[in-house]
Design an enzyme around this catalytic site. Structure first.
Site, PDB file in Angstrom:
ATOM      1  CD  GLU A 339      -2.731  -1.165   2.351  1.00 54.48           C
ATOM      2  OE1 GLU A 339      -2.763  -0.257   3.131  1.00 54.48           O
ATOM      3  OE2 GLU A 339      -3.909  -1.937   2.172  1.00 54.48           O
ATOM      4  CB  SER A 365      -4.803   2.468   2.557  1.00 52.64           C
ATOM      5  OG  SER A 365      -5.254   2.809   4.064  1.00 52.64           O
TER       6      SER A 365
END
Length: 448
Positions: A339, A365
């Site tokens: 992420e 994310s």
């Protein structure tokens, strides 16, 4: 193990889709009961109308770097942003996937939204234990529930909620295990006709506790069904069809779950973009993009890993209008597709999310907001065009028209491909090396 059935207890991010994949692969009677979301509490010290969440911490770090946030305020946010157990309180990846378990029909109503610390969560867990015995008795298995219709319903709810971009990756992987057809273009087909009814963090000020109080996922589905946007004949773990299950779940608060007559937008929260930079697709959470960034052209600022990009952002080397490019972070190049939360939070925290775009073959994310475009396929490590972007190249982004283009003549692109690229190869061994060599691209769910 020779289990008769399985009760899956996921909560955070990748655990949820991992267990959904396992349920489909094993096809034993199964039910999902998540640990529930944590609460969000007001920022009592400064702005009681603003509720804190995990992303508040990441963005506050960027705020300190730019001088907009004091160290004392950062300390307060750090100590108060995650006040209870549970998955992070916004419509981030964990809560997105737990909510989609309800839409898929594999968990009880409320499993995705009832806060972790509520007594009702214990009641849900007990009821799940009782319901799994019914599934064993009736021999109802995940593949009876995980059908094309269930996948359609999950996509519709995804668009209405404005779920994490990771849901595109995870639903593709789950579909693969269940033997279902899935194409990224399906997301745009569903998004085009599905209104965005919720603005949950990071897209808005509401959190999952608010969604639960407003009626939860079944209320969202009830509202969508007024436009016949659901496949109501999909089976659920109750033994009944989803159409029967949702009809007694009205919306309780139209400020949280808007009516179909007054949506935030007529189309859904996610958009899949194509173009010469992403012939196989790339994903953006359109509902969390500032209107000014829906169309953007700017010079490329190129980084071969997230750490290099974050260092440059914090050092003040990124300017208004830039397009930050982070590559070699895809399924194969990462390996593992990390992420890019530090990079996107740094940009947002420094107040540049309405002026700077970010594109990557990695992912984000669910807490990410702004013009953050991820999952570029093919990725740099598999000879995708993103590998041949040079510093200063113009990149054109047009989210409404689903376009992402490198504005470089084709003959120049071919010249760069012939010349090739030079980068420091990562030293991999064992499982990571095998994974890097065998993993599919993001548009296929990054499956082996």
């Amino acid at each position: 193990h020779a289990f008769d059935a399985l009760v899956f207890i996921p909560n955070c991010d990748k655990v949820v889709p991992g267990m959904l994949m396992a349920a489909a692969r094993l096809n034993l009677p199964s039910i999902f009961i998540s640990g529930g979301p944590m609460l969000a509490l007001p920022h009592y010290d400064k702005n009681p109308e603003k509720y804190l969440d995990l992303n508040s911490v990441f963005e506050a770090v960027g705020g300190v770097m730019s001088g907009a946030v004091s160290q004392d305020e950062l300390n307060y946010i750090e100590n108060n942003a995650c006040p209870t157990c549970g998955s992070c309180s916004g419509m981030f990846t964990a809560n997105s996937m737990n909510c989609l378990c309800e839409a898929l029909g594999l968990s009880l109503p409320g499993s995705g939204t009832v806060p972790a610390v509520y007594s009702k969560r214990l009641h849900l867990a007990k009821t799940a234990g009782e319901q799994i015995m019914y599934l064993v008795e009736k021999n109802i298995r995940p593949k009876d529930i995980l059908t094309q219709n269930a996948l359609h319903n999950a996509l519709a709810v995804d668009m209405a909620l404005g779920c994490s971009t990771n849901s595109a990756l995870h639903l593709a992987a789950i579909a693969h295990e269940a033997g279902l057809d899935f194409d990224l273009r399906k997301i745009n087909e569903v998004s085009t006709i599905t209104p965005n009814l919720c603005k949950l963090a990071p897209a808005g000020a509401h959190h999952v506790q608010d969604l639960d109080a407003a009626g939860g996922i079944y209320a969202v589905m009830n509202e969508l069904n007024k436009l016949n946007l659901l496949k109501t004949n999909a089976l659920t773990i109750s033994g009944d069809l989803i159409g029967q299950e949702i009809k007694n779940h009205p919306v309780k608060n139209n400020n949280i779950i808007r009516s179909i007559d007054n949506p935030y937008s007529a189309s859904g929260g996610l958009t899949v973009i194509f173009g010469n930079l992403a012939p196989n697709g790339t994903v953006v959470k359109k509902s969390a993009v500032d209107e000014k960034m829906m169309r953007h052209s700017g010079p490329a600022r190129v980084f071969d890993c997230e750490e290099e990009a974050v260092e440059a952002i914090y050092a003040g080397k990124i300017n208004k209008g830039d397009v930050v490019v982070i590559r070699y972070e895809g399924p194969s190049g990462g390996p593992g597709m990390r992420e890019m939360l530090q990079a996107t939070s740094a940009i947002a925290g420094m107040g540049m999310d309405a002026e700077v775009a970010l594109i990557t073959d990695g992912r984000f994310s669910g807490a990410t907001r702004g013009a953050s475009i991820g999952h570029i396929s093919p990725e740099a490590a598999r000879d995708g065009l993103i590998a041949y972007i040079l510093e200063g190249d113009t990149i054109n982004i047009d989210i409404p028209n689903c376009s992402l283009e490198l504005d470089v003549p084709q003959e120049e692109i071919e010249r760069r491909r012939i010349k090739g690229v030079t980068r420091k190869e990562k030293e991999l061994k064992g499982y990571l090396k095998r994974y890097s060599q065998m993993v599919s691209s993001a548009d296929k769910g990054a499956v082996i």
